[in-house]
Scaffold this motif. Structure first.
Motif, PDB file in Angstrom:
ATOM      1  N   MET A   1      51.424  30.690  85.987  1.00  0.00           N
ATOM      2  CA  MET A   1      50.173  30.725  86.737  1.00  0.00           C
ATOM      3  C   MET A   1      49.973  29.379  87.425  1.00  0.00           C
ATOM      4  N   ASN A   2      49.518  29.410  88.687  1.00  0.00           N
ATOM      5  CA  ASN A   2      49.304  28.181  89.446  1.00  0.00           C
ATOM      6  C   ASN A   2      47.950  28.246  90.141  1.00  0.00           C
ATOM      7  N   ASN A   3      47.215  27.148  90.109  1.00  0.00           N
ATOM      8  CA  ASN A   3      45.883  27.129  90.696  1.00  0.00           C
ATOM      9  C   ASN A   3      45.896  26.648  92.139  1.00  0.00           C
ATOM     10  N   GLY A   4      47.076  26.593  92.748  1.00  0.00           N
ATOM     11  CA  GLY A   4      47.199  26.165  94.130  1.00  0.00           C
ATOM     12  C   GLY A   4      47.349  24.681  94.304  1.00  0.00           C
ATOM     13  N   LYS A   5      47.333  23.921  93.213  1.00  0.00           N
ATOM     14  CA  LYS A   5      47.465  22.480  93.288  1.00  0.00           C
ATOM     15  C   LYS A   5      48.871  22.060  92.880  1.00  0.00           C
ATOM     16  N   VAL A   6      49.457  21.152  93.661  1.00  0.00           N
ATOM     17  CA  VAL A   6      50.810  20.659  93.402  1.00  0.00           C
ATOM     18  C   VAL A   6      50.771  19.137  93.388  1.00  0.00           C
ATOM     19  N   ILE A   7      51.453  18.542  92.412  1.00  0.00           N
ATOM     20  CA  ILE A   7      51.464  17.088  92.274  1.00  0.00           C
ATOM     21  C   ILE A   7      52.896  16.568  92.278  1.00  0.00           C
ATOM     22  N   VAL A   8      53.045  15.293  92.585  1.00  0.00           N
ATOM     23  CA  VAL A   8      54.320  14.579  92.476  1.00  0.00           C
ATOM     24  C   VAL A   8      54.213  13.588  91.329  1.00  0.00           C
ATOM     25  N   ILE A   9      55.220  13.582  90.463  1.00  0.00           N
ATOM     26  CA  ILE A   9      55.307  12.610  89.371  1.00  0.00           C
ATOM     27  C   ILE A   9      56.627  11.867  89.505  1.00  0.00           C
ATOM     28  N   THR A  10      56.580  10.569  89.747  1.00  0.00           N
ATOM     29  CA  THR A  10      57.826   9.813  89.820  1.00  0.00           C
ATOM     30  C   THR A  10      58.290   9.462  88.412  1.00  0.00           C
ATOM     31  N   GLY A  11      59.601   9.393  88.236  1.00  0.00           N
ATOM     32  CA  GLY A  11      60.147   9.122  86.912  1.00  0.00           C
ATOM     33  C   GLY A  11      59.786  10.221  85.939  1.00  0.00           C
ATOM     34  N   GLY A  12      59.908  11.461  86.386  1.00  0.00           N
ATOM     35  CA  GLY A  12      59.431  12.583  85.597  1.00  0.00           C
ATOM     36  C   GLY A  12      60.444  13.225  84.682  1.00  0.00           C
ATOM     37  N   SER A  13      61.610  12.638  84.523  1.00  0.00           N
ATOM     38  CA  SER A  13      62.652  13.290  83.729  1.00  0.00           C
ATOM     39  C   SER A  13      62.612  12.901  82.258  1.00  0.00           C
ATOM     40  N   ARG A  14      61.835  11.868  81.902  1.00  0.00           N
ATOM     41  CA  ARG A  14      61.814  11.427  80.505  1.00  0.00           C
ATOM     42  C   ARG A  14      60.517  10.692  80.209  1.00  0.00           C
ATOM     43  N   GLY A  15      60.282  10.423  78.935  1.00  0.00           N
ATOM     44  CA  GLY A  15      59.158   9.607  78.507  1.00  0.00           C
ATOM     45  C   GLY A  15      57.806  10.147  78.938  1.00  0.00           C
ATOM     46  N   ILE A  16      56.918   9.237  79.321  1.00  0.00           N
ATOM     47  CA  ILE A  16      55.565   9.610  79.715  1.00  0.00           C
ATOM     48  C   ILE A  16      55.581  10.542  80.919  1.00  0.00           C
ATOM     49  N   GLY A  17      56.487  10.302  81.860  1.00  0.00           N
ATOM     50  CA  GLY A  17      56.555  11.155  83.048  1.00  0.00           C
ATOM     51  C   GLY A  17      56.874  12.595  82.709  1.00  0.00           C
ATOM     52  N   ALA A  18      57.842  12.800  81.815  1.00  0.00           N
ATOM     53  CA  ALA A  18      58.224  14.160  81.420  1.00  0.00           C
ATOM     54  C   ALA A  18      57.082  14.856  80.691  1.00  0.00           C
ATOM     55  N   LYS A  19      56.420  14.139  79.789  1.00  0.00           N
ATOM     56  CA  LYS A  19      55.298  14.742  79.062  1.00  0.00           C
ATOM     57  C   LYS A  19      54.138  15.047  79.999  1.00  0.00           C
ATOM     58  N   THR A  20      53.951  14.212  81.022  1.00  0.00           N
ATOM     59  CA  THR A  20      52.907  14.483  82.007  1.00  0.00           C
ATOM     60  C   THR A  20      53.241  15.726  82.817  1.00  0.00           C
ATOM     61  N   ALA A  21      54.505  15.890  83.170  1.00  0.00           N
ATOM     62  CA  ALA A  21      54.917  17.099  83.894  1.00  0.00           C
ATOM     63  C   ALA A  21      54.633  18.347  83.081  1.00  0.00           C
TER      64      ALA A  21
END
Length: 250
Positions: A1-21
């Motif tokens: 399900m998507n609410n129409g909002k899309v974000i970019v997360i840099t460094g998203g493959s590990r650590g805080i970035g991955a958990k944020t994704a």
């Protein structure tokens, strides 16, 4: 399900970035996550998000190379169109980074420049490049650090550039307010990640003893704070540096 909002997360493959994704996808946000040296981890994370019913795309980006940002913006535009049938972003998380533990007397110019490019110059010019894609009501979150408040020997360049990013956050909030874009920063304290080589038992015990809650934090705890700033729940929070540290050195 998507609410129409899309974000970019840099460094998203590990650590805080991955958990944020993962947390952002759980809350219904579409996620474009970037990786540099670890495509396998990034694509595995995309599959995990998709298996849970979300949508995500992994794109390569070296935030130290500002000359690549125009091409990256084109990649983002293609991802928005093909995956979400969209033309605009709703958020940007400037998270990518790395640590260096080195006393001032031993820091080389190359090490200094490398940290500067990733932690201050990169977020500045990447935000500039993506600004035309950020729609009214968007949120930008910059990752700073509790080392800007608490001096910890061996991280002077890193902390200095994170301090610069905290100042830049306020200036972005000032200038982007007329566009309806909020800008805040999140300042993690000691967190169990791979940054700077990770934590050994002795170092973790030291940091825990300096934290009011008696432990180091987990990446998920920072991720929840970041994601909340990306949502309408934080619609009146702007130009703030929010420390997520469990009470580190208070």
């Amino acid at each position: 399900m998507n609410n129409g909002k899309v974000i970019v997360i840099t460094g998203g493959s590990r650590g805080i970035g991955a958990k944020t994704a993962l947390e952002a996808a759980r809350r219904g946000l579409g996620v474009i996550l970037t990786y540099n040296a670890n495509p396998d981890a990034a694509h595995a994370l995309v599959r995990e998000i998709e298996a849970a019913g979300g949508k995500a795309v992994a794109l390569r980006l070296d935030v130290a190379i500002a000359s690549s940002f125009a091409a990256f913006r084109a990649d983002v535009e293609r991802a928005l169109a093909t995956t979400w049938n969209a033309t605009h972003l709703s958020g940007l998380v400037n998270n990518a980074g790395y640590g260096l533990f080195q006393p001032i007397a031993a820091v080389t110019e190359a090490e200094f420049d490398g940290l500067f490019n990733v932690h201050l110059k990169g977020p500045f010019f990447l935000t500039q490049a993506l600004l035309p894609l950020l729609r009214k009501g968007s949120s930008i979150v910059n990752l700073t650090s509790a080392t800007t408040r608490v001096a910890f020997a061996g991280v002077a360049p890193y902390a200095s550039f994170k301090g610069g990013l905290a100042v830049l956050t306020r200036y972005m909030a000032k200038e982007f307010g007329e566009l309806g874009i909020r800008v805040n920063s999140v300042s993690p304290g000691p967190i169990r990640t791979e940054l700077g080589g990770g934590l050994n038992d002795e170092f973790e015990a030291l940091l825990s003893s300096q934290t009011a809650l008696g432990r180091v934090g987990e990446p998920e705890e920072v991720a929840r704070a970041i994601t909340t700033l990306l949502t309408d729940d934080s619609g009146w929070i702007n130009a703030q540096d929010i420390e997520v540290s469990g009470g580190y050195v208070i």
